[in-house]
Design a protein around this motif. Structure first.
Motif, PDB file in Angstrom:
ATOM      1  N   GLU A 123       0.906  -1.140   0.153  1.00  0.00           N
ATOM      2  CA  GLU A 123       0.012   0.136  -0.134  1.00  0.00           C
ATOM      3  C   GLU A 123       1.006   1.153   0.110  1.00  0.00           C
ATOM      4  N   GLU A 124       1.901   1.216   0.851  1.00  0.00           N
ATOM      5  CA  GLU A 124       2.916   2.596   0.849  1.00  0.00           C
ATOM      6  C   GLU A 124       3.525   2.681  -0.451  1.00  0.00           C
ATOM      7  N   LEU A 125       3.857   1.588  -1.145  1.00  0.00           N
ATOM      8  CA  LEU A 125       4.665   1.649  -2.439  1.00  0.00           C
ATOM      9  C   LEU A 125       3.701   2.244  -3.468  1.00  0.00           C
ATOM     10  N   GLU A 126       2.277   1.766  -3.408  1.00  0.00           N
ATOM     11  CA  GLU A 126       1.229   2.469  -4.347  1.00  0.00           C
ATOM     12  C   GLU A 126       1.077   3.806  -4.069  1.00  0.00           C
ATOM     13  N   LYS A 127       1.260   4.227  -3.094  1.00  0.00           N
ATOM     14  CA  LYS A 127       1.077   5.671  -2.674  1.00  0.00           C
ATOM     15  C   LYS A 127       2.366   6.492  -3.142  1.00  0.00           C
ATOM     16  N   VAL A 128       3.369   6.016  -2.949  1.00  0.00           N
ATOM     17  CA  VAL A 128       4.509   6.549  -3.403  1.00  0.00           C
ATOM     18  C   VAL A 128       4.577   6.675  -4.906  1.00  0.00           C
ATOM     19  N   SER A 129       4.217   5.287  -5.532  1.00  0.00           N
ATOM     20  CA  SER A 129       4.145   5.455  -6.953  1.00  0.00           C
ATOM     21  C   SER A 129       3.466   6.580  -7.544  1.00  0.00           C
ATOM     22  N   ALA A 130       1.987   6.528  -7.035  1.00  0.00           N
ATOM     23  CA  ALA A 130       1.157   7.593  -7.436  1.00  0.00           C
ATOM     24  C   ALA A 130       1.728   9.063  -7.240  1.00  0.00           C
ATOM     25  N   PHE A 131       2.295   9.347  -5.955  1.00  0.00           N
ATOM     26  CA  PHE A 131       2.862  10.713  -5.826  1.00  0.00           C
ATOM     27  C   PHE A 131       4.057  11.036  -6.872  1.00  0.00           C
ATOM     28  N   LEU A 132       4.555   9.880  -7.396  1.00  0.00           N
ATOM     29  CA  LEU A 132       5.740  10.134  -8.284  1.00  0.00           C
ATOM     30  C   LEU A 132       5.326  10.271  -9.728  1.00  0.00           C
ATOM     31  N   GLY A 133       4.065   9.705  -9.825  1.00  0.00           N
ATOM     32  CA  GLY A 133       3.530   9.414 -11.190  1.00  0.00           C
ATOM     33  C   GLY A 133       4.119   8.439 -12.179  1.00  0.00           C
ATOM     34  N   ILE A 134       4.454   7.472 -11.314  1.00  0.00           N
ATOM     35  CA  ILE A 134       4.887   6.243 -12.061  1.00  0.00           C
ATOM     36  C   ILE A 134       3.826   5.088 -11.916  1.00  0.00           C
ATOM     37  N   GLU A 135       3.926   4.492 -12.652  1.00  0.00           N
ATOM     38  CA  GLU A 135       3.061   3.015 -12.555  1.00  0.00           C
ATOM     39  C   GLU A 135       3.532   1.875 -11.489  1.00  0.00           C
ATOM     40  N   PHE A 136       2.769   1.671 -10.751  1.00  0.00           N
ATOM     41  CA  PHE A 136       2.968   0.572  -9.831  1.00  0.00           C
ATOM     42  C   PHE A 136       2.880  -0.738 -10.207  1.00  0.00           C
ATOM     43  N   MET A 137       3.734  -1.517 -10.263  1.00  0.00           N
ATOM     44  CA  MET A 137       3.798  -2.916 -10.732  1.00  0.00           C
ATOM     45  C   MET A 137       4.346  -3.823  -9.564  1.00  0.00           C
ATOM     46  N   PRO A 138       3.280  -4.613  -8.911  1.00  0.00           N
ATOM     47  CA  PRO A 138       3.678  -5.492  -7.949  1.00  0.00           C
ATOM     48  C   PRO A 138       4.401  -6.480  -8.183  1.00  0.00           C
ATOM     49  N   SER A 139       4.508  -7.165  -9.708  1.00  0.00           N
ATOM     50  CA  SER A 139       5.336  -8.153 -10.005  1.00  0.00           C
ATOM     51  C   SER A 139       6.665  -7.623  -9.989  1.00  0.00           C
ATOM     52  N   LEU A 140       7.205  -6.486  -9.871  1.00  0.00           N
ATOM     53  CA  LEU A 140       8.617  -6.073  -9.989  1.00  0.00           C
ATOM     54  C   LEU A 140       9.226  -6.012  -8.375  1.00  0.00           C
ATOM     55  N   ILE A 141       8.193  -6.205  -7.459  1.00  0.00           N
ATOM     56  CA  ILE A 141       8.775  -6.166  -6.082  1.00  0.00           C
ATOM     57  C   ILE A 141       9.212  -7.334  -5.723  1.00  0.00           C
ATOM     58  N   TYR A 142      10.533  -7.581  -5.650  1.00  0.00           N
ATOM     59  CA  TYR A 142      10.956  -9.126  -4.936  1.00  0.00           C
ATOM     60  C   TYR A 142      11.895  -8.533  -3.952  1.00  0.00           C
ATOM     61  N   THR A 143      11.748  -9.397  -2.917  1.00  0.00           N
ATOM     62  CA  THR A 143      12.619  -8.911  -1.579  1.00  0.00           C
ATOM     63  C   THR A 143      13.455 -10.404  -1.520  1.00  0.00           C
ATOM     64  N   TYR A 144      14.500 -10.207  -0.810  1.00  0.00           N
ATOM     65  CA  TYR A 144      15.230 -11.386  -0.422  1.00  0.00           C
ATOM     66  C   TYR A 144      14.443 -12.578   0.080  1.00  0.00           C
ATOM     67  N   ASP A 145      13.369 -12.290   0.864  1.00  0.00           N
ATOM     68  CA  ASP A 145      12.598 -13.098   1.284  1.00  0.00           C
ATOM     69  C   ASP A 145      11.931 -14.026   0.469  1.00  0.00           C
ATOM     70  N   SER A 146      11.809 -13.725  -0.822  1.00  0.00           N
ATOM     71  CA  SER A 146      10.923 -14.368  -1.867  1.00  0.00           C
ATOM     72  C   SER A 146      11.786 -14.999  -2.983  1.00  0.00           C
ATOM     73  N   ILE A 147      13.242 -15.420  -2.545  1.00  0.00           N
ATOM     74  CA  ILE A 147      14.146 -15.796  -3.465  1.00  0.00           C
ATOM     75  C   ILE A 147      13.637 -16.942  -4.181  1.00  0.00           C
ATOM     76  N   ASN A 148      13.026 -17.896  -3.297  1.00  0.00           N
ATOM     77  CA  ASN A 148      12.552 -19.223  -4.083  1.00  0.00           C
ATOM     78  C   ASN A 148      11.410 -19.089  -5.168  1.00  0.00           C
ATOM     79  N   ASN A 149      10.843 -18.050  -4.890  1.00  0.00           N
ATOM     80  CA  ASN A 149       9.801 -17.615  -6.104  1.00  0.00           C
ATOM     81  C   ASN A 149      10.407 -17.131  -7.309  1.00  0.00           C
TER      82      ASN A 149
END
Length: 162
Positions: free
Chosen positions: A2-28
């Motif tokens: 949710e916070e990243l969506e707000k930041v993306s909206a503020f910056l005027g860039i498209e929010f793409m959840p598929s691009l968010i990878y953290t080291y926790d999801s390395i197996n995915n």
């Protein structure tokens, strides 16, 4: 997210959840890349984020390189929170930065296209394209570096200048 969506909206860039990878999801992530490609190209992805190398550019980059990077990244760097090391840039550097400016302005668009390609082709492009771009820039602006970068013997360097 949710916070990243707000930041993306503020910056005027498209929010793409598929691009968010953290080291926790390395197996995915491993499922998205062909065997060994993740380890080969993104070996430190699973280590998490560290700030110990944050200011390393100040001691490792030449003044000219910093000028070129600042000119090329311009507003994108400001949006990301980077402050400029220089307030003004010489015309020479502005001209030298034109390929970088073109690349910076089109990188998001290119990324969207490349991400739609099959994983093997995507990795082949991403592993070779940056070097090819560097070769083009060196060929245009610094022939000596171009030939060193290509690792040609000096005798061939002068044959190719004819």
């Amino acid at each position: 997210h949710e916070e990243l969506e707000k930041v993306s909206a503020f910056l005027g860039i498209e929010f793409m959840p598929s691009l968010i990878y953290t080291y926790d999801s390395i197996n995915n992530l491993k499922a998205d890349y062909p065997g060994g490609a993740l380890e080969k190209f993104h070996c430190r992805l699973a280590e998490g984020i560290h700030d110990h190398r944050l200011e390393i550019w100040k001691t490792h980059l030449q003044t000219q390189t910093i000028h070129l990077l600042e000119i090329s990244a311009d507003k994108y760097a400001e949006k990301a929170g980077y402050s400029h090391a220089f307030e003004k840039h010489p015309l020479k550097y502005k001209l030298m930065a034109i390929p970088g400016i073109i690349l910076a302005k089109n990188i998001f668009f290119l990324t969207k296209i490349i991400n739609r390609l099959p994983a093997g082709l995507r990795m082949a492009i991403l592993s070779k394209l940056p070097r090819k771009i560097a070769l083009c820039v060196y060929f245009i602006f610094n022939k000596d570096k171009y030939y060193r970068f290509r690792r040609l013997p000096s005798s061939m360097k002068y044959q190719n200048q004819a």
